[in-house]
Design a protein around this motif. Sequence first.
Motif, PDB file in Angstrom:
ATOM      1  N   ARG A   1       0.838  -1.183   0.000  1.00 13.65           N
ATOM      2  CA  ARG A   1       0.000   0.000   0.000  1.00 13.65           C
ATOM      3  C   ARG A   1       0.880   1.243   0.000  1.00 13.65           C
ATOM      4  NH1 ARG A   1      -5.212  -0.615   3.970  1.00 13.65           N
ATOM      5  NH2 ARG A   1      -6.372  -2.113   2.724  1.00 13.65           N
ATOM      6  N   ILE A   2       0.269   2.354  -0.369  1.00 19.32           N
ATOM      7  CA  ILE A   2       1.013   3.610  -0.380  1.00 19.32           C
ATOM      8  C   ILE A   2       0.443   4.542   0.677  1.00 19.32           C
ATOM      9  CG2 ILE A   2       1.699   3.462  -2.796  1.00 19.32           C
ATOM     10  CD1 ILE A   2      -0.656   5.271  -3.481  1.00 19.32           C
ATOM     11  N   SER A   3       1.271   5.444   1.145  1.00 15.45           N
ATOM     12  CA  SER A   3       0.846   6.432   2.130  1.00 15.45           C
ATOM     13  C   SER A   3       0.580   7.751   1.429  1.00 15.45           C
ATOM     14  CB  SER A   3       1.939   6.630   3.188  1.00 15.45           C
ATOM     15  OG  SER A   3       1.680   7.809   3.947  1.00 15.45           O
ATOM     16  N   PRO A   4      -0.487   8.458   1.803  1.00 13.95           N
ATOM     17  CA  PRO A   4      -0.744   9.760   1.177  1.00 13.95           C
ATOM     18  C   PRO A   4       0.363  10.765   1.458  1.00 13.95           C
ATOM     19  CG  PRO A   4      -2.174   9.431   3.079  1.00 13.95           C
ATOM     20  CD  PRO A   4      -1.499   8.127   2.811  1.00 13.95           C
ATOM     21  N   PHE A   5       1.108  10.543   2.552  1.00 14.51           N
ATOM     22  CA  PHE A   5       2.185  11.480   2.879  1.00 14.51           C
ATOM     23  C   PHE A   5       3.345  11.380   1.892  1.00 14.51           C
ATOM     24  CE2 PHE A   5      -0.202  11.573   6.772  1.00 14.51           C
ATOM     25  CZ  PHE A   5      -0.124  12.907   7.138  1.00 14.51           C
ATOM     26  N   ASP A   6       3.444  10.242   1.185  1.00 13.88           N
ATOM     27  CA  ASP A   6       4.444  10.149   0.123  1.00 13.88           C
ATOM     28  C   ASP A   6       4.157  11.194  -0.948  1.00 13.88           C
ATOM     29  OD1 ASP A   6       5.352   8.024   1.560  1.00 13.88           O
ATOM     30  OD2 ASP A   6       4.630   6.485   0.186  1.00 13.88           O
ATOM     31  N   ASP A   7       2.867  11.412  -1.221  1.00 14.10           N
ATOM     32  CA  ASP A   7       2.468  12.414  -2.209  1.00 14.10           C
ATOM     33  C   ASP A   7       2.879  13.808  -1.761  1.00 14.10           C
ATOM     34  OD1 ASP A   7       0.703  13.347  -4.560  1.00 14.10           O
ATOM     35  OD2 ASP A   7      -0.143  14.422  -2.854  1.00 14.10           O
ATOM     36  N   LEU A   8       2.729  14.114  -0.474  1.00 11.99           N
ATOM     37  CA  LEU A   8       3.123  15.433   0.032  1.00 11.99           C
ATOM     38  C   LEU A   8       4.622  15.645  -0.116  1.00 11.99           C
ATOM     39  CD1 LEU A   8       1.048  15.873   3.329  1.00 11.99           C
ATOM     40  CD2 LEU A   8       0.559  16.744   1.047  1.00 11.99           C
ATOM     41  N   ILE A   9       5.386  14.613   0.157  1.00  8.81           N
ATOM     42  CA  ILE A   9       6.840  14.723   0.062  1.00  8.81           C
ATOM     43  C   ILE A   9       7.260  14.975  -1.382  1.00  8.81           C
ATOM     44  CG2 ILE A   9       9.026  13.480   0.331  1.00  8.81           C
ATOM     45  CD1 ILE A   9       7.664  12.038   2.737  1.00  8.81           C
ATOM     46  N   VAL A  10       6.671  14.221  -2.307  1.00  6.79           N
ATOM     47  CA  VAL A  10       7.028  14.383  -3.706  1.00  6.79           C
ATOM     48  C   VAL A  10       6.580  15.743  -4.232  1.00  6.79           C
ATOM     49  CG1 VAL A  10       6.593  13.508  -6.036  1.00  6.79           C
ATOM     50  CG2 VAL A  10       7.070  11.923  -4.185  1.00  6.79           C
ATOM     51  N   SER A  11       5.428  16.222  -3.769  1.00  5.70           N
ATOM     52  CA  SER A  11       4.884  17.488  -4.260  1.00  5.70           C
ATOM     53  C   SER A  11       5.651  18.698  -3.734  1.00  5.70           C
ATOM     54  CB  SER A  11       3.412  17.622  -3.870  1.00  5.70           C
ATOM     55  OG  SER A  11       2.647  16.588  -4.453  1.00  5.70           O
ATOM     56  N   VAL A  12       6.037  18.652  -2.457  1.00  4.83           N
ATOM     57  CA  VAL A  12       6.665  19.853  -1.888  1.00  4.83           C
ATOM     58  C   VAL A  12       7.623  19.559  -0.735  1.00  4.83           C
ATOM     59  CG1 VAL A  12       4.947  20.383  -0.107  1.00  4.83           C
ATOM     60  CG2 VAL A  12       6.064  22.264  -1.317  1.00  4.83           C
ATOM     61  N   GLY A  13       7.712  18.311  -0.312  1.00  8.49           N
ATOM     62  CA  GLY A  13       8.489  18.000   0.883  1.00  8.49           C
ATOM     63  C   GLY A  13       9.959  17.731   0.654  1.00  8.49           C
ATOM     64  N   TYR A  14      10.412  17.799  -0.602  1.00 11.13           N
ATOM     65  CA  TYR A  14      11.826  17.579  -0.911  1.00 11.13           C
ATOM     66  C   TYR A  14      12.657  18.796  -0.513  1.00 11.13           C
ATOM     67  CZ  TYR A  14      10.138  20.283  -4.897  1.00 11.13           C
ATOM     68  OH  TYR A  14       9.542  21.235  -5.683  1.00 11.13           O
ATOM     69  N   HIS A  15      13.987  18.632  -0.517  1.00 14.40           N
ATOM     70  CA  HIS A  15      14.809  19.824  -0.295  1.00 14.40           C
ATOM     71  C   HIS A  15      16.004  19.837  -1.232  1.00 14.40           C
ATOM     72  CE1 HIS A  15      17.663  17.496   2.282  1.00 14.40           C
ATOM     73  NE2 HIS A  15      18.486  18.491   2.043  1.00 14.40           N
ATOM     74  N   TYR A  16      16.433  21.049  -1.537  1.00 12.53           N
ATOM     75  CA  TYR A  16      17.522  21.259  -2.480  1.00 12.53           C
ATOM     76  C   TYR A  16      18.866  21.311  -1.768  1.00 12.53           C
ATOM     77  CZ  TYR A  16      13.971  22.886  -5.878  1.00 12.53           C
ATOM     78  OH  TYR A  16      12.911  22.982  -6.742  1.00 12.53           O
ATOM     79  N   GLU A  17      19.885  20.846  -2.482  1.00 12.88           N
ATOM     80  CA  GLU A  17      21.264  20.988  -2.038  1.00 12.88           C
ATOM     81  C   GLU A  17      22.062  21.528  -3.213  1.00 12.88           C
ATOM     82  OE1 GLU A  17      23.008  17.571  -0.179  1.00 12.88           O
ATOM     83  OE2 GLU A  17      21.098  16.939   0.686  1.00 12.88           O
ATOM     84  N   SER A  18      22.597  22.730  -3.067  1.00 12.91           N
ATOM     85  CA  SER A  18      23.397  23.342  -4.122  1.00 12.91           C
ATOM     86  C   SER A  18      24.124  24.555  -3.555  1.00 12.91           C
ATOM     87  CB  SER A  18      22.508  23.788  -5.293  1.00 12.91           C
ATOM     88  OG  SER A  18      21.821  24.984  -4.968  1.00 12.91           O
TER      89      SER A  18
END
Length: 549
Positions: A392-409
């Motif tokens: 099964r998948i968690s709806p919170f995975d969708d939140l992470i992919v949509s906006v929960g990531y972070h940049y490194e640069s």
Amino acid sequence: MMSKKITTVPVLIVGGGLAGLSAALFLSRHSVPYVLIERHQKTNIHPRARGLNFRTMELYRELGLAKAIEEIGTQLAKGKGWYTAHTLREAEFDPEKMDIPKILPESVKSYFATLKEISPASSVRATQNLVEPILLEAARERGGDLRFHTELTAFEQNEDHVRATVLNRTTGVEETIVADYMIAADGAKSPVRQMLNIKMTEMNSHGHIINIYFEADLEHFVKGREFSACNITRTGAAGVLLAINNRDRWCYHVSYDFEGGETAAHFSEERCREIIQKAIDLPDLQVKILSVLPWEAAEKVAEQFQQDRVFLIGDAVHLMPPTGGYGANTGVQDAHNLAWKLAAAVHKAASPELLKTYEAERRPVAQMTVSEAGRVADTGVFSAMKKQTEKRISPFDDLIVSVGYHYESKAILKQDAAPSSLDHFELKGRLGTRAPHIWGEYQGRECSTLDLLGLGFVLFVGEKAEGWEDAAKYVSGQFGVKINTYSVGQNGDFIDKDHGWQNAYQAKEKSVVLVRPDGFVCWRCEEHIEQPTLTLEEVFAQLLGKKRA
């Protein structure tokens, strides 16, 4: 012999789909002139993407287009859930028998509560063929130079510019466009990517599929029980029926044997019509085929997102299954990340080093997003693709992919060591993450902190953080960048009545948070600084890769 007309422009955009038109609007917002060319005469006639997630709607809210897009989304708003049936006529659209969401039930309420907390925007069920005309009209109204039925035939680049040859397909006249930079938003088969010999790394494939867009009056079947999608299992007509307006516009996805030599050419209008009639179980149904598109449910990411003065966005650099609805949204967010950096380079406020952070930031996000779309596809929710897992998948995975990531640069100071992952969702003002949303009052009206972002850098300062407004004004003049400063608190410029600043940003009264034009936190400090001007000068010198003017 007449010489070719030569047009000189800061940015040439190749491709007038969702990503290309969004790039045009973002550049316009940053006062960057551009020419956009699109080989087709009109915007997309095929629905393709059927939804915009809340992060993309935040960006269209920034452009003042959210309301118009929400209005066209009313056609699909009633349709909820994925179902499975032998034929459409036999389908029971009972919410208790819904296939989707195949998620952990106990997390659903928490998901929607979190969504309301973290964003002033909501996802919209709107098809790409209806969204693109809104973007096109807005781009033209804002002074954009958009040329449809115009095709890129060749280009070359050197240290100073990109020189492109374009063909007006209506008149047959060729023209030369000399641009400082070029954006390739020219789709999955990207001619620009191929000309640059940039390879796509294939991570997985879920099969080859024919997408049949058709017109048929099925309102009497679905009125009062509208749905989003239905997996049809009938032998010889198995596929996925997607609602476009839940009345007379639909898409039917059918897998085909690509490895066995079957191609789109095998799907004549007559065969497509017969498949649809059999899937619905109405042999006399009047079906009008509007378009037929073959596609591969592949997971691919380009090895490069930039080659010198050429940048690639959207499907030109990442392909993914439609499960999760991430493809188009990721392309829009590519454009948003790139636009402010190009603006800084065009306006001579940053060195070319800043432009390298586009690939450094967006490629890891694309890899994570493509993997997640594939993981959802593996559940078999989209029956035209092979099921490979019972997880099964968690709806919170969708939140992470949509906006929960972070940049490194290099455009994020004081790197945070934790990589982006699907393990934990959190937006607390961390470096490299999207600045948190909180409601407050500014100039007598309710607004979100996100409504203050988008035009230049933003410096949020606690009520006891002193000297930063003057420092920002000085540094703004020295570096030639816009810096808007807002004190946040009970008596600040941004009136924070509910202490959301402390909670959402993990901030103190003396905290200072610097947010980039794309809404991502790039620097912060928590304690008193004796020389804020000197500190801010050092911060911007690193961010922009140049010394003050």
